[in-house]
Design a protein around this motif. Structure first.
Motif, short mmCIF file in Angstrom:
data_model
loop_
_atom_site.label_atom_id
_atom_site.label_comp_id
_atom_site.label_asym_id
_atom_site.label_seq_id
_atom_site.Cartn_x
_atom_site.Cartn_y
_atom_site.Cartn_z
N LEU A 1 1.63 -0.33 2.42
CA LEU A 1 2.49 -0.10 1.26
C LEU A 1 3.49 1.01 1.54
N ALA A 2 3.03 2.10 2.13
CA ALA A 2 3.92 3.23 2.43
C ALA A 2 5.03 2.81 3.39
N TYR B 1 0.00 -4.94 -2.34
CA TYR B 1 -1.02 -3.89 -2.23
C TYR B 1 -2.19 -4.18 -3.17
N ASP C 1 5.24 10.89 6.65
CA ASP C 1 3.90 11.22 6.17
C ASP C 1 3.42 12.58 6.68
N GLY D 1 -3.02 0.86 2.05
CA GLY D 1 -2.20 2.03 1.75
C GLY D 1 -1.08 2.28 2.74
N ALA E 1 -8.38 0.40 0.92
CA ALA E 1 -7.27 1.34 0.76
C ALA E 1 -6.74 1.83 2.11
#
Length: 314
Positions: A268-269, A239, A9, A265, A261
């Motif tokens: 999910l990543a 998600y 990231d 989020g 989120a």
């Protein structure tokens, strides 16, 4: 061959993902016969292994037949690629794909600069001492102790480690001091619970002699494409379900409840990243002829010496 860079990231490169097709069996191939393993390189026995019946470890006999799929690295190349694990990964992958004696076969692979070996020096021992302790000793025979080293994933040389005064090691020691030492190329083999050195025996010896942590590129299998597709669909479903749960809470309690989120989020990543990078067991092919063939190869390859020290039950 489809290649994909794996980026964290924060933008940091961590690995090169590769999908191999039309290569049903590798040149460096692991065969199995019950508890016995044979690693062969283009039909030449490289390593014979006999797993303890109580699964406490592995007796092994290593031949001198292994040849690296990577040609000798020149000093000017080391200087040009210093500090660029991504460029080294692409270079090593080209050699692995082009060599008839490498371990790649159909499926998805990851060549990563991240390795738990780089994080396991919990005792903060000197680097030379730590990396030397991670090497599996013994030539031509020895023992991989799963009881003592369970989960530590030792490093297994496919040929004897050169001494610190070896001419190649001396040259690499200078590179280690200069910060231009090329990475050591490892291959994770789950059946041995070890990282095998595909290339870089002298480089690792140089790092140990200079008591510095070597750069590593670690090769292992990852999830096949259909598993990635199914896992991605499941991750997206989770998600969306989490966002729907937060939406229901917002409908009851108002805008003070976040939209979810920030929680869903990152989860999910993480799931998607693990799908692309998580290790999968090493493939082994059934050895034609089974245990009888394995014993015959062991007798011929060791001149009967291994049976004399209990390496086989033949």
């Amino acid at each position: 061959m489809r290649r994909t860079d794996i980026i964290r990231d924060d933008g940091t490169w961590t690995g090169l993902s590769l999908e191999v097709q039309e290569r049903r069996r590798p040149g460096l191939c692991l065969f199995s016969a019950e508890r016995r393993l044979l690693l062969a390189q283009q039909s030449r026995p490289v390593l014979l292994a006999d797993v303890d019946e109580h699964l406490a470890g592995v007796d092994f006999w290593r031949t001198d037949a292994y040849r690296s799929p990577v040609p000798p690295l020149q000093a000017r190349t080391a200087r040009a690629l210093a500090g660029s694990p991504d460029r080294w990964a692409y270079r090593f992958m080209e050699h692995l794909l082009g060599s008839p004696g490498g371990p790649l076969h159909d499926g998805r692979w990851l060549l990563s600069c991240e390795s738990p070996l780089l994080r396991w020096n919990h005792g903060r021992r000197p680097q030379g001492e730590y990396w030397k302790s991670m090497l599996v000793d013994g030539h031509p025979d020895g023992y991989i102790d799963w009881f003592v080293h369970s989960g530590s994933w030792e490093i297994f040389p496919l040929r004897p480690m050169p001494d610190a005064d070896d001419s190649r090691v001396k040259a690499y020691r200078k590179q280690a001091r200069d910060g231009t030492l090329p990475p050591v190329l490892l291959w994770w083999v789950s059946g041995l619970d070890c990282h095998l050195i595909l290339d870089g025996h002298a480089r690792l010896s140089a790092a140990i002699a200079e008591s510095t942590a070597p750069a590593l590129l670690n090769l292992h299998r990852t999830a096949p494409g259909d598993e990635v597709v199914a896992g991605t669909e499941e991750a997206v479903h989770l998600y969306e379900a989490e966002l729907a749960r937060f939406a229901d809470l917002r409908a009851v309690h108002g805008a003070a409840v976040p939209d979810g989120a920030a929680v869903a989020g990152p989860s999910l990543a993480r799931r998607l990243r693990e799908l692309r990078t998580a290790q999968r067991p090493t493939w082994a092919w059934p050895l034609p002829g089974g245990e009888d063939r394995w014993r015959r190869v062991a007798r011929e390859g060791t001149g009967g010496r291994w049976a004399a020290v209990g390496g086989t039950s033949a």
